[in-house]
Design a protein around this motif. Structure first.
Motif, PDB file in Angstrom:
ATOM      1  N   GLU A  54      -7.874 -15.289   8.057  1.00  0.00           N
ATOM      2  CA  GLU A  54      -8.817 -14.166   8.093  1.00  0.00           C
ATOM      3  C   GLU A  54      -8.157 -12.860   7.652  1.00  0.00           C
ATOM      4  O   GLU A  54      -8.782 -12.026   6.998  1.00  0.00           O
ATOM      5  CB  GLU A  54      -9.361 -14.023   9.514  1.00  0.00           C
ATOM      6  N   ALA A  55      -6.864 -12.682   8.022  1.00  0.00           N
ATOM      7  CA  ALA A  55      -6.167 -11.434   7.686  1.00  0.00           C
ATOM      8  C   ALA A  55      -5.601 -11.445   6.268  1.00  0.00           C
ATOM      9  O   ALA A  55      -5.219 -10.390   5.758  1.00  0.00           O
ATOM     10  CB  ALA A  55      -5.033 -11.187   8.690  1.00  0.00           C
ATOM     11  N   LYS A  56      -5.509 -12.626   5.650  1.00  0.00           N
ATOM     12  CA  LYS A  56      -4.893 -12.720   4.327  1.00  0.00           C
ATOM     13  C   LYS A  56      -5.571 -11.839   3.291  1.00  0.00           C
ATOM     14  O   LYS A  56      -4.885 -11.128   2.521  1.00  0.00           O
ATOM     15  CB  LYS A  56      -4.931 -14.182   3.870  1.00  0.00           C
ATOM     16  N   PRO A  57      -6.911 -11.797   3.200  1.00  0.00           N
ATOM     17  CA  PRO A  57      -7.532 -10.896   2.215  1.00  0.00           C
ATOM     18  C   PRO A  57      -7.176  -9.428   2.446  1.00  0.00           C
ATOM     19  O   PRO A  57      -6.946  -8.676   1.485  1.00  0.00           O
ATOM     20  CB  PRO A  57      -9.035 -11.155   2.395  1.00  0.00           C
ATOM     21  N   LYS A  58      -7.144  -9.018   3.714  1.00  0.00           N
ATOM     22  CA  LYS A  58      -6.774  -7.630   4.007  1.00  0.00           C
ATOM     23  C   LYS A  58      -5.332  -7.345   3.591  1.00  0.00           C
ATOM     24  O   LYS A  58      -5.016  -6.274   3.070  1.00  0.00           O
ATOM     25  CB  LYS A  58      -6.964  -7.345   5.495  1.00  0.00           C
ATOM     26  N   TYR A  59      -4.450  -8.311   3.855  1.00  0.00           N
ATOM     27  CA  TYR A  59      -3.055  -8.152   3.453  1.00  0.00           C
ATOM     28  C   TYR A  59      -2.953  -8.015   1.938  1.00  0.00           C
ATOM     29  O   TYR A  59      -2.208  -7.151   1.423  1.00  0.00           O
ATOM     30  CB  TYR A  59      -2.247  -9.359   3.941  1.00  0.00           C
ATOM     31  N   ASP A  60      -3.703  -8.855   1.224  1.00  0.00           N
ATOM     32  CA  ASP A  60      -3.681  -8.784  -0.247  1.00  0.00           C
ATOM     33  C   ASP A  60      -4.184  -7.428  -0.727  1.00  0.00           C
ATOM     34  O   ASP A  60      -3.644  -6.851  -1.694  1.00  0.00           O
ATOM     35  CB  ASP A  60      -4.529  -9.909  -0.838  1.00  0.00           C
ATOM     36  N   ASP A  61      -5.209  -6.889  -0.040  1.00  0.00           N
ATOM     37  CA  ASP A  61      -5.721  -5.571  -0.422  1.00  0.00           C
ATOM     38  C   ASP A  61      -4.668  -4.482  -0.215  1.00  0.00           C
ATOM     39  O   ASP A  61      -4.504  -3.591  -1.055  1.00  0.00           O
ATOM     40  CB  ASP A  61      -6.976  -5.238   0.384  1.00  0.00           C
ATOM     41  N   VAL A  62      -3.956  -4.560   0.919  1.00  0.00           N
ATOM     42  CA  VAL A  62      -2.921  -3.559   1.197  1.00  0.00           C
ATOM     43  C   VAL A  62      -1.810  -3.629   0.167  1.00  0.00           C
ATOM     44  O   VAL A  62      -1.316  -2.611  -0.329  1.00  0.00           O
ATOM     45  CB  VAL A  62      -2.362  -3.763   2.620  1.00  0.00           C
ATOM     46  N   VAL A  63      -1.395  -4.851  -0.181  1.00  0.00           N
ATOM     47  CA  VAL A  63      -0.348  -5.016  -1.192  1.00  0.00           C
ATOM     48  C   VAL A  63      -0.797  -4.453  -2.527  1.00  0.00           C
ATOM     49  O   VAL A  63      -0.030  -3.780  -3.237  1.00  0.00           O
ATOM     50  CB  VAL A  63       0.033  -6.509  -1.319  1.00  0.00           C
ATOM     51  N   LYS A  64      -2.063  -4.692  -2.865  1.00  0.00           N
ATOM     52  CA  LYS A  64      -2.581  -4.181  -4.141  1.00  0.00           C
ATOM     53  C   LYS A  64      -2.620  -2.664  -4.141  1.00  0.00           C
ATOM     54  O   LYS A  64      -2.252  -2.009  -5.130  1.00  0.00           O
ATOM     55  CB  LYS A  64      -3.980  -4.746  -4.377  1.00  0.00           C
ATOM     56  N   ILE A  65      -3.075  -2.069  -3.006  1.00  0.00           N
ATOM     57  CA  ILE A  65      -3.130  -0.605  -2.918  1.00  0.00           C
ATOM     58  C   ILE A  65      -1.723  -0.008  -3.017  1.00  0.00           C
ATOM     59  O   ILE A  65      -1.499   1.003  -3.691  1.00  0.00           O
ATOM     60  CB  ILE A  65      -3.806  -0.183  -1.603  1.00  0.00           C
ATOM     61  N   ALA A  66      -0.744  -0.653  -2.333  1.00  0.00           N
ATOM     62  CA  ALA A  66       0.635  -0.160  -2.397  1.00  0.00           C
ATOM     63  C   ALA A  66       1.176  -0.242  -3.818  1.00  0.00           C
ATOM     64  O   ALA A  66       1.861   0.666  -4.291  1.00  0.00           O
ATOM     65  CB  ALA A  66       1.516  -0.963  -1.437  1.00  0.00           C
ATOM     66  N   ALA A  67       0.869  -1.340  -4.507  1.00  0.00           N
ATOM     67  CA  ALA A  67       1.324  -1.483  -5.900  1.00  0.00           C
ATOM     68  C   ALA A  67       0.674  -0.420  -6.783  1.00  0.00           C
ATOM     69  O   ALA A  67       1.341   0.177  -7.649  1.00  0.00           O
ATOM     70  CB  ALA A  67       1.014  -2.888  -6.407  1.00  0.00           C
ATOM     71  N   ASP A  68      -0.622  -0.179  -6.557  1.00  0.00           N
ATOM     72  CA  ASP A  68      -1.309   0.862  -7.334  1.00  0.00           C
ATOM     73  C   ASP A  68      -0.710   2.239  -7.055  1.00  0.00           C
ATOM     74  O   ASP A  68      -0.562   3.063  -7.967  1.00  0.00           O
ATOM     75  CB  ASP A  68      -2.808   0.860  -7.008  1.00  0.00           C
ATOM     76  N   ALA A  69      -0.372   2.483  -5.758  1.00  0.00           N
ATOM     77  CA  ALA A  69       0.221   3.779  -5.404  1.00  0.00           C
ATOM     78  C   ALA A  69       1.580   3.962  -6.062  1.00  0.00           C
ATOM     79  O   ALA A  69       1.911   5.051  -6.556  1.00  0.00           O
ATOM     80  CB  ALA A  69       0.355   3.889  -3.888  1.00  0.00           C
ATOM     81  N   ASP A  70       2.388   2.881  -6.073  1.00  0.00           N
ATOM     82  CA  ASP A  70       3.689   2.972  -6.752  1.00  0.00           C
ATOM     83  C   ASP A  70       3.511   3.251  -8.235  1.00  0.00           C
ATOM     84  O   ASP A  70       4.274   4.031  -8.832  1.00  0.00           O
ATOM     85  CB  ASP A  70       4.469   1.665  -6.551  1.00  0.00           C
ATOM     86  N   ALA A  71       2.510   2.622  -8.817  1.00  0.00           N
ATOM     87  CA  ALA A  71       2.259   2.855 -10.244  1.00  0.00           C
ATOM     88  C   ALA A  71       1.794   4.291 -10.487  1.00  0.00           C
ATOM     89  O   ALA A  71       2.201   4.933 -11.464  1.00  0.00           O
ATOM     90  CB  ALA A  71       1.215   1.864 -10.760  1.00  0.00           C
ATOM     91  N   MET A  72       0.941   4.818  -9.576  1.00  0.00           N
ATOM     92  CA  MET A  72       0.459   6.184  -9.733  1.00  0.00           C
ATOM     93  C   MET A  72       1.584   7.204  -9.563  1.00  0.00           C
ATOM     94  O   MET A  72       1.596   8.248 -10.221  1.00  0.00           O
ATOM     95  CB  MET A  72      -0.653   6.463  -8.720  1.00  0.00           C
ATOM     96  N   MET A  73       2.560   6.887  -8.674  1.00  0.00           N
ATOM     97  CA  MET A  73       3.654   7.839  -8.438  1.00  0.00           C
ATOM     98  C   MET A  73       4.583   7.958  -9.634  1.00  0.00           C
ATOM     99  O   MET A  73       5.394   8.872  -9.705  1.00  0.00           O
ATOM    100  CB  MET A  73       4.454   7.419  -7.207  1.00  0.00           C
ATOM    101  N   THR A  74       4.481   7.040 -10.572  1.00  0.00           N
ATOM    102  CA  THR A  74       5.269   7.181 -11.796  1.00  0.00           C
ATOM    103  C   THR A  74       4.684   8.251 -12.704  1.00  0.00           C
ATOM    104  O   THR A  74       5.349   8.706 -13.629  1.00  0.00           O
ATOM    105  CB  THR A  74       5.332   5.848 -12.549  1.00  0.00           C
ATOM    106  N   ASN A  75       3.439   8.648 -12.414  1.00  0.00           N
ATOM    107  CA  ASN A  75       2.806   9.723 -13.173  1.00  0.00           C
ATOM    108  C   ASN A  75       3.313  11.062 -12.629  1.00  0.00           C
ATOM    109  O   ASN A  75       3.238  11.328 -11.435  1.00  0.00           O
ATOM    110  CB  ASN A  75       1.280   9.619 -13.042  1.00  0.00           C
ATOM    111  N   GLY A  76       3.865  11.895 -13.496  1.00  0.00           N
ATOM    112  CA  GLY A  76       4.454  13.160 -13.060  1.00  0.00           C
ATOM    113  C   GLY A  76       3.481  14.063 -12.349  1.00  0.00           C
ATOM    114  O   GLY A  76       3.826  14.713 -11.355  1.00  0.00           O
ATOM    115  N   ARG A  77       2.267  14.139 -12.834  1.00  0.00           N
ATOM    116  CA  ARG A  77       1.251  15.018 -12.242  1.00  0.00           C
ATOM    117  C   ARG A  77       0.938  14.591 -10.804  1.00  0.00           C
ATOM    118  O   ARG A  77       0.877  15.420  -9.897  1.00  0.00           O
ATOM    119  CB  ARG A  77      -0.019  14.966 -13.099  1.00  0.00           C
ATOM    120  N   VAL A  78       0.762  13.280 -10.607  1.00  0.00           N
ATOM    121  CA  VAL A  78       0.464  12.774  -9.267  1.00  0.00           C
ATOM    122  C   VAL A  78       1.639  13.023  -8.327  1.00  0.00           C
ATOM    123  O   VAL A  78       1.462  13.403  -7.167  1.00  0.00           O
ATOM    124  CB  VAL A  78       0.124  11.276  -9.333  1.00  0.00           C
ATOM    125  N   LYS A  79       2.856  12.809  -8.823  1.00  0.00           N
ATOM    126  CA  LYS A  79       4.035  13.039  -7.994  1.00  0.00           C
ATOM    127  C   LYS A  79       4.130  14.499  -7.572  1.00  0.00           C
ATOM    128  O   LYS A  79       4.468  14.803  -6.420  1.00  0.00           O
ATOM    129  CB  LYS A  79       5.290  12.620  -8.750  1.00  0.00           C
TER     130      LYS A  79
END
Length: 287
Positions: A54-79
């Motif tokens: 039951e928690a696996k989909p939520k975990y996958d969502d959190v991992v995806k959001i964290a990956a997206d956040a790491d990708a966004m932080m590579t953008n100078g403006r966002v940082k």
């Protein structure tokens, strides 16, 4: 001819049958208990696996959001936006740190210690030094003050300096004073002879009139009242577990160099205003 001399109550055959029946019953009970425990364990494993699924989909969502956040932080403006927002929050929260620290310490300051100043300075992320200047009347208050300040939750060390007040002592007997009359340590022995004792007290210089000691009597606003007669001005330092480090806007903004131009320029223009905060050396108030 074979004689059985054992009484009928001691029958080996009947005891063996009873032991066999008892062991069989005990084995059956153990077997049932083992099956029951295995079933309970299996049910718990199944329930835990169901919760995991039951928690696996939520975990996958959190991992995806964290990956997206790491990708966004590579953008100078966002940082820049993220770092500047965190810096602004840290500077805003810093306004209450000294007030909270003084409110944390003041309930443990005894009433006999009249404070003239109270300051604080950071040591590291886990501790700071609170420095108090005030007056005490005698050596007993000087000693009691240390015990009172050690009641501060988490206080590790207490340092003190500046005590100079004289207490009245009972001196050892001398040729002049055979009664050990109480006096201050810096004063000469009080003579036993009545005429000499009268001359001794006549020669004592006693201040009279308004002394203006420690700025008492000064009506000018903002004047700090320090030492009254027969008091001693001392300094006490206490190490307490509080983080009061000052945010460093200049170093934070410099860390963003090269990540963009627009936000970096706006941030650099705000450096003088941000640098107007209290230095890391301390901040205090006076009464």
């Amino acid at each position: 001819m074979k004689l059985n001399l054992l009484p009928k109550s001691v029958d080996v055959t009947s005891k063996a049958k009873k032991a066999f029946l008892f062991s069989t019953l005990l084995f059956s009970i153990s077997l049932v208990a083992a099956f029951a425990m295995a079933k309970i364990s299996g049910d718990r494993v199944a329930a835990a696996q169901a919760k995991l699924d039951e928690a696996k989909p939520k975990y996958d969502d959190v991992v995806k959001i964290a990956a997206d956040a790491d990708a966004m932080m590579t953008n100078g403006r966002v940082k820049q936006i993220t770092v500047n927002g965190a810096l602004a929050k840290a500077m805003y929260d810093y306004n209450d740190k000294y007030v909270e620290l003084y409110g944390f310490v003041k309930p443990y300051i005894p009433r006999f210690f009249r404070i003239t100043s109270l300051t604080a300075s950071p040591i590291d992320a886990n501790s700071c030094t609170v420095t108090m200047t005030g007056t005490v009347k005698n050596a007993q208050e000087y000693a009691d003050l240390m015990l009172a300040l050690l009641r501060i939750p988490g206080a590790t060390t207490v340092g003190r300096s500046g005590f100079s007040a004289e207490d009245v002592i009972v001196p050892p007997l001398s040729e002049v004073d055979q009664n050990g009359r109480p006096r201050k340590e810096s004063e000469a022995p009080i003579p036993d002879d009545a005429v000499e004792r009268l001359a001794y007290f006549e020669n004592q210089t006693v201040p009279s009139g308004f002394l203006s000691s420690g700025s008492f009597g000064d009506t000018q606003a903002g004047t700090v009242k320090t030492v009254r007669p027969n008091e001693s001005l001392i300094t006490v330092s206490v190490t307490v577990p509080k983080d009061i480090r000052t945010p460093d806007p200049r170093a934070t903004i410099k860390s963003l160099a090269g990540t963009g131009s627009g936000a970096a320029g706006a941030a650099a223009a705000a450096i003088p205003a941000a640098s107007g905060m209290a230095p890391a050396g301390g901040k205090g108030d006076q009464d």
